[in-house]
Design a protein around this motif. Structure first.
Motif, short mmCIF file in Angstrom:
data_model
loop_
_atom_site.label_atom_id
_atom_site.label_comp_id
_atom_site.label_asym_id
_atom_site.label_seq_id
_atom_site.Cartn_x
_atom_site.Cartn_y
_atom_site.Cartn_z
N ARG A 508 70.54 46.31 65.90
CA ARG A 508 71.83 46.04 65.23
C ARG A 508 72.95 45.85 66.25
O ARG A 508 73.81 44.98 66.11
CB ARG A 508 72.17 47.19 64.28
CG ARG A 508 71.45 47.14 62.96
CD ARG A 508 72.06 48.11 61.99
NE ARG A 508 72.03 49.47 62.50
CZ ARG A 508 70.97 50.28 62.39
NH1 ARG A 508 69.88 49.86 61.79
NH2 ARG A 508 71.02 51.51 62.86
N HIS A 509 72.92 46.69 67.29
CA HIS A 509 73.95 46.55 68.32
C HIS A 509 73.84 45.21 69.02
O HIS A 509 74.87 44.55 69.30
CB HIS A 509 73.81 47.69 69.34
CG HIS A 509 74.66 47.51 70.55
ND1 HIS A 509 76.04 47.55 70.51
CD2 HIS A 509 74.33 47.26 71.86
CE1 HIS A 509 76.53 47.34 71.72
NE2 HIS A 509 75.51 47.16 72.55
N ALA A 510 72.62 44.78 69.30
CA ALA A 510 72.43 43.48 69.94
C ALA A 510 72.98 42.36 69.06
O ALA A 510 73.60 41.40 69.56
CB ALA A 510 70.95 43.25 70.23
N THR A 511 72.77 42.45 67.76
CA THR A 511 73.31 41.44 66.84
C THR A 511 74.83 41.46 66.83
O THR A 511 75.48 40.40 66.90
CB THR A 511 72.78 41.70 65.41
OG1 THR A 511 71.35 41.63 65.43
CG2 THR A 511 73.33 40.67 64.43
N ASP A 512 75.41 42.66 66.77
CA ASP A 512 76.87 42.78 66.76
C ASP A 512 77.49 42.24 68.05
O ASP A 512 78.59 41.67 68.04
CB ASP A 512 77.29 44.24 66.56
CG ASP A 512 76.90 44.78 65.19
OD1 ASP A 512 76.66 43.95 64.27
OD2 ASP A 512 76.83 46.01 65.03
N ALA A 513 76.78 42.45 69.17
CA ALA A 513 77.29 42.00 70.47
C ALA A 513 76.99 40.53 70.73
O ALA A 513 77.43 39.98 71.74
CB ALA A 513 76.69 42.86 71.59
N GLY A 514 76.23 39.89 69.83
CA GLY A 514 75.85 38.50 70.04
C GLY A 514 74.96 38.33 71.25
O GLY A 514 75.05 37.33 71.97
N ALA A 515 74.08 39.30 71.50
CA ALA A 515 73.26 39.30 72.71
C ALA A 515 72.35 38.08 72.78
O ALA A 515 71.82 37.61 71.78
CB ALA A 515 72.43 40.56 72.78
#
Length: 581
Positions: A508-515
């Motif tokens: 989820r964090h990767a998605t939020d950060a646009g990784a």
């Protein structure tokens, strides 16, 4: 303190202190199953009824339950090592006295003292092992889990062999082995600092005011009621001698250990904690009903008891996970509160079962046990929403859900970063450097996510790193890469027990950060451990919206999908076999 960034990554490369406590853990975990093979012999030799003999479980477990409320208070005042030593000494004395006793009442009383020592020991042993480990906490946890599995499996076997010679044998055997463990602990375990904050003996009871902890605790009480009914009364209808009873419960213990370590995490990652527990409790209820219906047929009881080991292994792991996930209190306090409720259930069950068996027939206690397993399902359902929120870590999740804490400056806005997830081990720097090369090749900033977990094993929880150690590890990565001109920032991902929840949180964090990419390295614990805790990887691959790659400092990064994950594990296992590891 532990050395999470030390050079030894093998779980076998540990100081003598860890081996001393691990040995004591094996003997301690033998404690319950050790007496199962001699229950019929005790009844015959001491002219006691099964209900009188069942009090060996009741006195032991009820005293353990009450003592769990005070162990944190004791440990925070005299320190973990002294608490461990006192617990071992109490077990040595009372197990020897039980062996020397000539009456069932005397043995029941001495088992109560044994329960006090066991509470002092089990509540501090995991923390002492992790604190003393030099090979990283991963190896320490492997040793603790191995000790648990060996104790569960070997306890009945040793009890059967010693019990075949004399019913006193298992008691004296524990006393002798624990005396060796006590001497080793005195000689090899270093002094450990006392906790900065002292624990109130009322803290576990106050913690039960939280709905989630109370609900899961009651569910555990009902589960343990059924479990200890089976453990305390199944030996009688089997009509076997001590030696063969030991073999039956050894087979049972092997299934408990295997399904606890290897199967439960996989099921949890695939289906979630609550659904697996629903199905598992229903399965236990069916097995218990089969024992009740076939109580007059020894072969039916034997097979059903062995099969129950698979369900019990899954339940032991996931019940503890559920308690820790929904408990918004300190992990040791939650462990004590949970231990109090589950041991109370286990202690009352044999006493009630004995009364019922005397008043009716032997099938009734088993039918009641089947009913308590069933009743645990609606109780668990009352906390389903809390558990689901904690697992998915939504906006209104409980505070124990995986959480990210930033270290250093924020990532450059508008530029998709490469995120690398690492743990506390000696290969972390090489993995981060490999991910940095990947980020530089794509013109992306790098974000280092240090995964900091609270280990949860058999009702006990311990932090594997302090806040300061985790922050120091991340800062070291940032300083090293910043010196090379790499744009880098850091995060600490704090997780409690459930690897899959941590994997989903990172996705989820990767998605939020646009990784652009999420990278991770191969587990330093080897393929078996990777399989056991690979739910982190599985959940990350399943939920990540971007590419997930395996970075190896000596090879090109490999993109991973759910389809290729199994092939990766197979190749890792083949490589380890060829290298003789």
């Amino acid at each position: 303190m532990s050395a999470p960034h030390g050079k030894a990554t093998s779980p076998l490369r540990q100081p003598k202190a860890v081996w001393a406590v691990a040995f004591a853990c094996v003997i301690s975990f033998m404690g319950i199953g050790l007496v199962d093979p001699i229950l019929p012999a005790l009844a015959e030799n001491l002219h006691a009824t099964p209900s009188q003999v069942s009090l060996l479980f009741s006195s032991y477990l009820i005293v353990t339950a009450v003592a769990m409320l005070f162990v944190g208070w004791v440990s925070s005042r005299i320190g973990a090592k002294r608490t461990l030593i006192v617990g071992l000494a109490v077990i040595v004395v009372f197990s020897a006295l039980a062996g020397a006793s000539g009456s069932i009442d005397g043995i029941v009383g001495f088992r109560a003292g044994w329960g006090l020592g066991n509470a002092l020991f089990i509540a501090t042993s995991l923390a002492v092992i992790v604190a003393s480990a030099s090979g990283g906490f991963g190896g320490a946890i492997i040793l603790y889990e191995t000790a648990l599995g060996l104790g569960i499996a070997v306890g009945p076997l040793l009890g059967g062999e010693l019990g075949a010679m004399s019913w006193r044998g298992p008691f004296f055997g524990v006393a002798a082995l624990m005396a060796v463990a006590l001497l080793a602990t005195l000689a090899f375990v270093p002094h450990l600092p006392r906790p900065k904050q002292r624990t109130s003996p009322l803290a576990p009871l106050r913690a039960l005011r939280h709905r989630g902890l109370l609900t899961m605790g009651i569910m555990a009480l009902l589960y343990n009621w059924g479990f200890f009914t089976m453990l305390g009364y199944a030996p009688y209808p089997m009509e076997l001698d001590a030696h063969h009873l030991g073999l039956v419960f050894t087979a049972w213990g092997l299934l408990v250990a295997a399904f606890s370590v290897f199967v439960a995490p996989r099921l949890q990652a695939r289906y979630g904690t609550a659904p697996v527990l629903y199905a598992n409790l229903l399965g236990l209820s069916v097995v218990m009903a089969v024992i009740a219906a076939g109580v007059a047929t020894p072969s039916v009881v034997i097979v059903a008891v062995i099969v129950s080991g698979a369900f019990i292994g899954i339940n032991n792991t996931l019940t503890t996970q559920a308690v820790m996930l929904v408990s918004p209190v300190e992990r040791p306090v939650a462990s004590s509160a949970y231990g109090f409720l589950r041991f109370i259930g286990g202690g009352l069950a044999p006493y009630v079962a004995g009364r019922l068996a005397d008043a009716t027939d032997l099938s009734i206690p088993f039918y009641l046990g089947a009913g308590t397993f069933l009743l645990a399902i609606p109780v668990l359902a009352c906390g389903h929403r809390l558990l689901a929120r904690a697992e998915t870590a939504g906006a209104d999740a409980e505070p124990v859900a995986p959480a990210l804490t930033r270290v250093g400056s924020p990532t450059v806005l508008g530029t998709p970063p490469v995120i690398v997830a690492v743990g506390a081990h000696d290969r972390a720097a090489a993995i981060v450097d490999a991910a940095a090369r990947l980020a530089e090749g794509t013109g992306s900033p790098l974000e280092v996510v240090h995964v900091r977990q609270t280990a949860v094993v058999e009702g006990q929880a311990v932090r594997t790193e302090t806040d300061e150690q985790a922050r120091t590890a991340v800062t070291a990565h940032l300083d090293r890469l910043a010196g090379r001109g790499v744009t880098v920032t850091g995060q600490i991902l704090t997780s409690v027990g459930d690897h899959a929840a941590a994997g989903r949180a990172l996705a989820r964090h990767a998605t939020d950060a646009g990784a652009r990419t999420v990278a991770f390295g191969r587990s330093p614990r080897g393929p078996l451990a990777q399989f056991a805790d690979g739910s982190f990887t599985s959940a990350l691959i399943h939920d990540a919206a971007c590419t997930v790659v395996l970075v190896d400092p000596e090879a090109e990064p490999r993109p991973l999908t759910a389809a290729t994950l199994g092939d990766l594990r197979a190749r890792a296992a083949d490589a380890d076999r060829l290298s003789g590891r």
